[in-house]
Design an enzyme around this catalytic site. Structure first.
Site, PDB file in Angstrom:
ATOM      1  NE  ARG A 189       7.520   6.591   3.141  1.00  0.00           N
ATOM      2  CZ  ARG A 189       7.709   7.646   2.359  1.00  0.00           C
ATOM      3  NH1 ARG A 189       8.888   7.857   1.787  1.00  0.00           N
ATOM      4  NH2 ARG A 189       6.734   8.513   2.136  1.00  0.00           N
ATOM      5  CG  ASP A 233       6.927  -3.904   3.807  1.00  0.00           C
ATOM      6  OD1 ASP A 233       7.640  -3.735   4.814  1.00  0.00           O
ATOM      7  OD2 ASP A 233       5.851  -3.309   3.654  1.00  0.00           O
ATOM      8  N   GLY A 234      10.340  -4.211   2.722  1.00  0.00           N
ATOM      9  CA  GLY A 234      11.467  -3.374   3.130  1.00  0.00           C
ATOM     10  C   GLY A 234      12.745  -3.729   2.417  1.00  0.00           C
ATOM     11  CB  SER A 272      -2.860   3.341   0.142  1.00  0.00           C
ATOM     12  OG  SER A 272      -2.800   4.297   1.184  1.00  0.00           O
ATOM     13  CE  LYS A 281       2.935  -2.608   4.691  1.00  0.00           C
ATOM     14  NZ  LYS A 281       3.690  -1.479   5.296  1.00  0.00           N
ATOM     15  CE1 TYR A 298      -0.825   3.999   8.088  1.00  0.00           C
ATOM     16  CE2 TYR A 298      -1.876   4.801   6.087  1.00  0.00           C
ATOM     17  CZ  TYR A 298      -0.746   4.382   6.761  1.00  0.00           C
ATOM     18  OH  TYR A 298       0.454   4.340   6.108  1.00  0.00           O
ATOM     19  CB  THR A 305      -0.669   0.275   8.420  1.00  0.00           C
ATOM     20  OG1 THR A 305      -0.649  -0.315   7.112  1.00  0.00           O
ATOM     21  CG2 THR A 305       0.714   0.839   8.722  1.00  0.00           C
ATOM     22  NE  ARG A 315       7.801   9.393   6.612  1.00  0.00           N
ATOM     23  CZ  ARG A 315       6.691   8.789   6.226  1.00  0.00           C
ATOM     24  NH1 ARG A 315       6.060   9.210   5.121  1.00  0.00           N
ATOM     25  NH2 ARG A 315       6.182   7.794   6.926  1.00  0.00           N
ATOM     26  CG  HIS A 369       5.750   2.757   7.257  1.00  0.00           C
ATOM     27  ND1 HIS A 369       4.499   2.384   7.691  1.00  0.00           N
ATOM     28  CD2 HIS A 369       5.532   3.736   6.350  1.00  0.00           C
ATOM     29  CE1 HIS A 369       3.576   3.115   7.086  1.00  0.00           C
ATOM     30  NE2 HIS A 369       4.178   3.939   6.259  1.00  0.00           N
ATOM     31  N   PRO A 421       0.836  -1.209   0.000  1.00  0.00           N
ATOM     32  CG  PRO A 421       0.055  -0.989   2.193  1.00  0.00           C
ATOM     33  CD  PRO A 421       0.760  -1.937   1.277  1.00  0.00           C
ATOM     34  N   GLY A 458       7.146  -2.202  -2.641  1.00  0.00           N
ATOM     35  CA  GLY A 458       6.668  -0.838  -2.642  1.00  0.00           C
ATOM     36  C   GLY A 458       7.318   0.026  -3.696  1.00  0.00           C
ATOM     37  NE  ARG A 459      11.442   4.334  -0.713  1.00  0.00           N
ATOM     38  CZ  ARG A 459      11.468   3.930   0.559  1.00  0.00           C
ATOM     39  NH1 ARG A 459      11.547   2.619   0.826  1.00  0.00           N
ATOM     40  NH2 ARG A 459      11.387   4.799   1.548  1.00  0.00           N
TER      41      ARG A 459
END
Length: 382
Positions: A270, A298-299, A114, A243, A136, A162, A171, A267, A85, A321-322
């Site tokens: 992040r 993930d990650g 998402s 998650k 969320y 999540t 960030r 995450h 997501p 993800g990315r």
């Protein structure tokens, strides 16, 4: 005679996809999707930890190709991959979530929509993609419940709660850019009915501040706890995926509370800077869950070999993800499809070269550190 140059638009690995996305996007948008929190140490550690794990291939197996087809929570997939997501995808391409969902459908993978998507869950599910809905915890519990009902009615196959965002990580790239969403990009699932005032927090730039962080603080409830998990479990018959699990004790408790799967995730680097890399946390979570539910991760996944490492350490599958978002930025639906095809092709090749004819064999594969030491808790999926 010189060798012919390859087509600059043809990606040969995910790094090629990332470079194309970086060229295509404005600097602040690239920073928003590429960056991590704090010094970005966890962002970097996700990659370095995966790089420090080595596969031990098996010989003389007679394997000619790796069959990576399988199942994730009842969803048939061409490979044990799901698109993670990711919020506000229209930032990187006008077709946003719809293009990426269609790419996931064509790749035979799961698309996790998402809650903060740029298109509604109904529109996304309408693409025909195998859709899970990420949630969320909102300050307004009734609104949270209504989103669950919408996801069910739209035909989503699972809910992904999540749990690692009590507040948004600091960030620094976004702070330096005073990042804010353009007016055309909204959280479509949270849009208010016509005639009601809509929050403009996410679109209001302020020097030294992130408008997205401000919107998160305004919208999400930081007090999410185990009692709330019980409430959401009782609210839906859909499979419930938790998650953001890193601690083995939390994983065991999530299963006891009714989770149908957990996702080991920091995450994407992040949230808490300095958190353990996801791949390093994976074996302990697998051991704690003890086959009571699937464990995803993930990650830092950037190649098929990375996916194979996660499988060998006990993961049922991975969320990407990315790389998928970079593909969307670089070329819309076709760019995202190309990125997902790359990972699928690389996983098939890695499995064949490692002597693994199917996913069961992949999960029996041994892994070591570069120095030859056994990875902690290796063998939990044997």
């Amino acid at each position: 005679m010189s060798a012919p140059a390859h087509d600059a638009g043809t990606p040969f690995d995910i790094d090629d996809v990332a470079r194309a996305a970086c060229r295509a996007l404005p600097g602040p948008v690239w920073d928003f999707i590429d960056g991590g929190s704090g010094t970005e140490s966890t962002l970097a550690a996700n990659r370095s930890a995966l790089g420090g794990i080595c596969l031990v291939p098996r010989a003389l197996t007679g394997v000619t190709r790796g069959d990576c087809a399988g199942e994730l929570l009842g969803s048939r997939v061409s490979a044990p991959l799901a698109v993670a997501p990711m919020a506000y995808q229209r930032l990187v391409h006008p077709d946003g979530d719809l293009a990426l969902a269609r790419a996931a459908r064509s790749a035979g993978t799961v698309y996790v929509a998402s809650m903060l998507s740029s298109h509604t869950v109904e529109e996304i599910a309408g693409t025909g993609a195998e859709t899970w809905f990420q949630l969320y915890w909102l300050r307004d519990r009734d609104r949270t419940g209504a989103l669950v009902e919408r996801a069910e009615a739209a035909g989503c196959r699972a809910l992904v709660l999540t749990v690692d965002v009590p507040r948004m990580g600091r960030r620094l790239r976004d702070l330096r850019n005073a990042f804010a969403l353009p007016p055309t990009v909204t959280a479509a699932n949270l849009d208010t009915p016509a005639g009601e005032a809509r929050s403009t927090t996410a679109h209001t730039a302020r020097p030294g501040a992130s408008a997205v962080t401000a919107h998160t603080a305004e919208t999400l409830d930081p007090t999410l706890n185990w009692a709330d998990l019980a409430w959401i479990r009782a609210r839906t018959r859909l499979p419930l995926v938790i998650k953001g699990i890193m601690d083995p004790g939390d994983a065991a408790r999530a299963v006891e509370a009714g989770a149908d799967a957990v996702v080991v995730s920091n995450h994407g680097g992040r949230q808490l800077d300095g958190a353990l890399p996801s791949i390093s946390a994976l074996p302990g979570v697998v051991r704690a869950v003890d086959d009571r539910c699937p464990v995803l991760m993930d990650g830092g996944i950037r190649s098929g070999a990375d996916v194979l490492k996660a499988l060998a350490l006990g993961a049922t599958g991975v969320l990407v993800g990315r790389p998928a978002l970079w593909g969307l930025a670089a070329g819309g639906q076709e760019g995202a499809s190309a990125a997902l095809r790359l990972l699928h092709t690389e996983l098939e090749e890695a499995m064949a070269l490692a002597g693994c004819g199917d996913l069961a064999a992949a999960r029996r594969l041994s892994v070591r550190t570069a120095a030859g030491a056994q990875v902690a808790d290796e063998g939990t999926a044997r």
